[in-house]
Design a protein around this motif. Structure first.
Motif, PDB file in Angstrom:
ATOM      1  N   LEU A 179     -31.909  18.881  -2.186  1.00 28.50           N
ATOM      2  CA  LEU A 179     -32.826  16.810  -1.210  1.00 28.50           C
ATOM      3  C   LEU A 179     -32.542  17.543  -0.292  1.00 28.50           C
ATOM      4  O   LEU A 179     -31.562  18.150   0.482  1.00 28.50           O
ATOM      5  N   ARG A 180     -32.820  16.225   0.863  1.00 25.40           N
ATOM      6  CA  ARG A 180     -32.856  16.810   2.163  1.00 25.40           C
ATOM      7  C   ARG A 180     -31.155  16.416   2.503  1.00 25.40           C
ATOM      8  O   ARG A 180     -30.647  15.040   1.912  1.00 25.40           O
ATOM      9  N   LEU A 181     -29.803  17.428   3.069  1.00 19.96           N
ATOM     10  CA  LEU A 181     -28.664  16.310   2.884  1.00 19.96           C
ATOM     11  C   LEU A 181     -28.628  15.223   4.418  1.00 19.96           C
ATOM     12  O   LEU A 181     -29.086  15.988   5.298  1.00 19.96           O
ATOM     13  N   ARG A 182     -28.316  14.864   4.493  1.00 20.10           N
ATOM     14  CA  ARG A 182     -28.010  13.474   5.189  1.00 20.10           C
ATOM     15  C   ARG A 182     -26.073  13.509   5.306  1.00 20.10           C
ATOM     16  O   ARG A 182     -25.135  13.947   4.798  1.00 20.10           O
ATOM     17  N   LYS A 183     -25.804  12.767   6.553  1.00 23.16           N
ATOM     18  CA  LYS A 183     -24.638  13.133   7.255  1.00 23.16           C
ATOM     19  C   LYS A 183     -23.796  11.361   7.052  1.00 23.16           C
ATOM     20  O   LYS A 183     -22.737  11.103   6.458  1.00 23.16           O
ATOM     21  N   ALA A 184     -24.940  10.617   6.259  1.00 26.23           N
ATOM     22  CA  ALA A 184     -23.876   9.767   5.635  1.00 26.23           C
ATOM     23  C   ALA A 184     -24.713   8.910   4.954  1.00 26.23           C
ATOM     24  O   ALA A 184     -26.097   8.940   4.603  1.00 26.23           O
ATOM     25  N   GLU A 185     -23.925   7.434   4.883  1.00 25.31           N
ATOM     26  CA  GLU A 185     -24.194   7.205   3.426  1.00 25.31           C
ATOM     27  C   GLU A 185     -23.893   4.825   2.741  1.00 25.31           C
ATOM     28  O   GLU A 185     -23.146   5.213   3.403  1.00 25.31           O
ATOM     29  N   ILE A 186     -24.711   4.490   2.895  1.00 25.97           N
ATOM     30  CA  ILE A 186     -25.086   3.041   2.426  1.00 25.97           C
ATOM     31  C   ILE A 186     -24.129   2.503   0.730  1.00 25.97           C
ATOM     32  O   ILE A 186     -25.678   2.989   0.254  1.00 25.97           O
ATOM     33  N   LEU A 187     -23.339   2.299   0.279  1.00 24.15           N
ATOM     34  CA  LEU A 187     -23.320   2.090  -0.834  1.00 24.15           C
ATOM     35  C   LEU A 187     -23.529   0.684  -1.519  1.00 24.15           C
ATOM     36  O   LEU A 187     -22.922  -0.242  -0.571  1.00 24.15           O
ATOM     37  N   ARG A 188     -24.296   0.222  -1.859  1.00 20.87           N
ATOM     38  CA  ARG A 188     -24.577  -1.190  -1.957  1.00 20.87           C
ATOM     39  C   ARG A 188     -23.574  -1.848  -2.559  1.00 20.87           C
ATOM     40  O   ARG A 188     -23.030  -1.077  -3.676  1.00 20.87           O
ATOM     41  N   ASN A 189     -23.184  -3.152  -1.983  1.00 22.67           N
ATOM     42  CA  ASN A 189     -21.509  -4.036  -2.205  1.00 22.67           C
ATOM     43  C   ASN A 189     -20.914  -3.201  -1.750  1.00 22.67           C
ATOM     44  O   ASN A 189     -19.850  -3.675  -3.158  1.00 22.67           O
ATOM     45  N   HIS A 190     -20.826  -2.356  -1.242  1.00 21.96           N
ATOM     46  CA  HIS A 190     -19.908  -1.446  -1.488  1.00 21.96           C
ATOM     47  C   HIS A 190     -19.123  -1.185  -0.077  1.00 21.96           C
ATOM     48  O   HIS A 190     -17.693  -1.465   0.194  1.00 21.96           O
ATOM     49  N   GLY A 191     -19.203  -0.038   0.779  1.00 26.39           N
ATOM     50  CA  GLY A 191     -19.154   0.445   2.616  1.00 26.39           C
ATOM     51  C   GLY A 191     -19.960   1.505   2.748  1.00 26.39           C
ATOM     52  O   GLY A 191     -21.165   1.414   2.488  1.00 26.39           O
ATOM     53  N   ILE A 192     -19.442   1.663   3.086  1.00 25.18           N
ATOM     54  CA  ILE A 192     -20.072   3.067   4.238  1.00 25.18           C
ATOM     55  C   ILE A 192     -19.332   4.445   3.551  1.00 25.18           C
ATOM     56  O   ILE A 192     -18.166   4.407   3.519  1.00 25.18           O
ATOM     57  N   LEU A 193     -20.393   5.476   3.983  1.00 26.38           N
ATOM     58  CA  LEU A 193     -19.353   6.819   3.828  1.00 26.38           C
ATOM     59  C   LEU A 193     -20.241   7.806   4.421  1.00 26.38           C
ATOM     60  O   LEU A 193     -21.360   7.979   5.084  1.00 26.38           O
ATOM     61  N   THR A 194     -19.094   8.734   5.055  1.00 30.29           N
ATOM     62  CA  THR A 194     -20.012   9.563   6.303  1.00 30.29           C
ATOM     63  C   THR A 194     -19.357  11.078   5.446  1.00 30.29           C
ATOM     64  O   THR A 194     -18.395  11.124   5.428  1.00 30.29           O
ATOM     65  N   VAL A 195     -19.236  11.811   6.679  1.00 27.45           N
ATOM     66  CA  VAL A 195     -19.113  13.469   5.980  1.00 27.45           C
ATOM     67  C   VAL A 195     -19.811  14.346   7.293  1.00 27.45           C
ATOM     68  O   VAL A 195     -20.348  14.053   8.047  1.00 27.45           O
ATOM     69  N   GLY A 196     -19.022  15.550   7.580  1.00 27.41           N
ATOM     70  CA  GLY A 196     -19.375  16.485   8.556  1.00 27.41           C
ATOM     71  C   GLY A 196     -18.292  17.711   8.623  1.00 27.41           C
ATOM     72  O   GLY A 196     -18.328  17.395   7.234  1.00 27.41           O
ATOM     73  N   HIS A 197     -19.027  18.695   9.212  1.00 25.77           N
ATOM     74  CA  HIS A 197     -18.619  20.152   9.182  1.00 25.77           C
ATOM     75  C   HIS A 197     -16.715  20.376  10.174  1.00 25.77           C
ATOM     76  O   HIS A 197     -16.395  21.191  10.210  1.00 25.77           O
ATOM     77  N   SER A 198     -16.208  18.751  10.010  1.00 24.33           N
ATOM     78  CA  SER A 198     -14.860  18.951  10.577  1.00 24.33           C
ATOM     79  C   SER A 198     -14.909  17.614  10.513  1.00 24.33           C
ATOM     80  O   SER A 198     -14.825  16.793  10.308  1.00 24.33           O
ATOM     81  N   VAL A 199     -13.383  17.409  10.748  1.00 21.11           N
ATOM     82  CA  VAL A 199     -12.854  16.109  10.177  1.00 21.11           C
ATOM     83  C   VAL A 199     -13.347  14.860  11.271  1.00 21.11           C
ATOM     84  O   VAL A 199     -13.447  13.944  11.507  1.00 21.11           O
TER      85      VAL A 199
END
Length: 266
Positions: A179-199
């Motif tokens: 699957l295509r790798l994404r750097k962010a995600e919206i969690l429905r009715n919850h909040g948001i999340l992000t990832v990275g190659h560094s803090v």
């Protein structure tokens, strides 16, 4: 105050290289503590909710995280705890949040490229998440996420099980699943999340995603935003949505918070 021993390239806006595993670990810990302080300053600390993790550079199935119950604004390097793949605290004092382990352990397992992941219940991110929609390219800044963020459209309550964390990780992009790798995600009715190659990158994308959600909520409250054309949005994303851009964006915040709150290095 002794900071990380590392080798810096001539360009100050390039991520550093390290002279040892120990120096790289210390660097990640310092950036992690600073990211919590920045999140607190921006109002992202919401009770017991929220966590940022950093993969250990040697024990790569372990991650550093904030201990449960300490306010973001008070976290120091010495407060961070190291958690293994079984959810056990193997270094440091304190407990790990069950939700932090359920979500972050699965992201780090599914995405070997991810060094850090950030998730909190910040106001605009959680408000936007209630709409169950991806964000649109309505500003130059929002284009950093154009075709590079995902929607987890299956809210089942507080995330306490790794099975739920696994599905969140899969929506973000599973390196083994094609699957295509994404750097962010919206969690429905919850909040948001992000990832990275560094803090630095994960923290910056979180800040930018929260701001993007705020901009679209405000724009839609007064009218119908004009979308940026696909080709233009994609070109901006390819320039301003890179790992290096994410890392560089955090450096101004790093300079500010470490100047104002040097006790985070303790």
């Amino acid at each position: 105050m002794v900071q990380t021993s590392l080798v810096r390239p001539s360009n100050p806006f390039q991520p550093p290289t390290f002279v040892s595993i120990e120096s790289e670990r210390r660097h990640r810990q310092e950036r992690l503590a600073a990211a919590f302080r920045v999140f607190a300053r921006l109002g992202f600390a919401q009770g017991l909710a929220g966590h940022i993790t950093a993969r250990d550079p040697e024990l790569t199935d372990h991650f550093w995280v904030n201990p449960f119950g300490i306010h973001f604004s008070r976290i120091r390097v010495s407060d961070l705890i190291l958690v293994n793949s079984e959810g056990q605290v193997v270094q440091g004092e304190g407990k790990v949040s069950q939700a932090a382990f359920a979500i972050h352990s699965q992201i780090h397992e599914a995405r070997p490229d991810v060094i850090a992941a950030a998730h909190a219940h910040s106001f605009y991110g959680k408000t936007w998440s209630s709409l169950g929609r991806l964000l649109d390219p309505i500003t130059q800044d929002s284009c950093a996420f154009y075709q590079d963020h995902a929607l987890f459209d299956d809210f089942t309550g507080i995330v306490l099980e790794t099975s739920e964390g696994k599905r969140i990780a899969q929506a973000l992009g599973d390196a083994s699943g094609g699957l295509r790798l994404r750097k962010a995600e919206i969690l429905r009715n919850h909040g948001i999340l992000t990832v990275g190659h560094s803090v630095d990158e994960a923290a910056w994308w979180y800040i930018r995603l929260e701001d993007t959600a705020k901009a679209q909520l405000l724009a839609e409250a007064v009218g119908k935003p004009i979308l940026i054309d696909h080709d233009i949005a994609l070109k901006i994303q390819q320039r301003g949505g890179t790992h290096q851009a994410g890392w560089g964006g955090f450096q101004y915040l790093w300079d500010e918070i470490t100047h104002d709150q040097p006790d985070l290095f303790d």
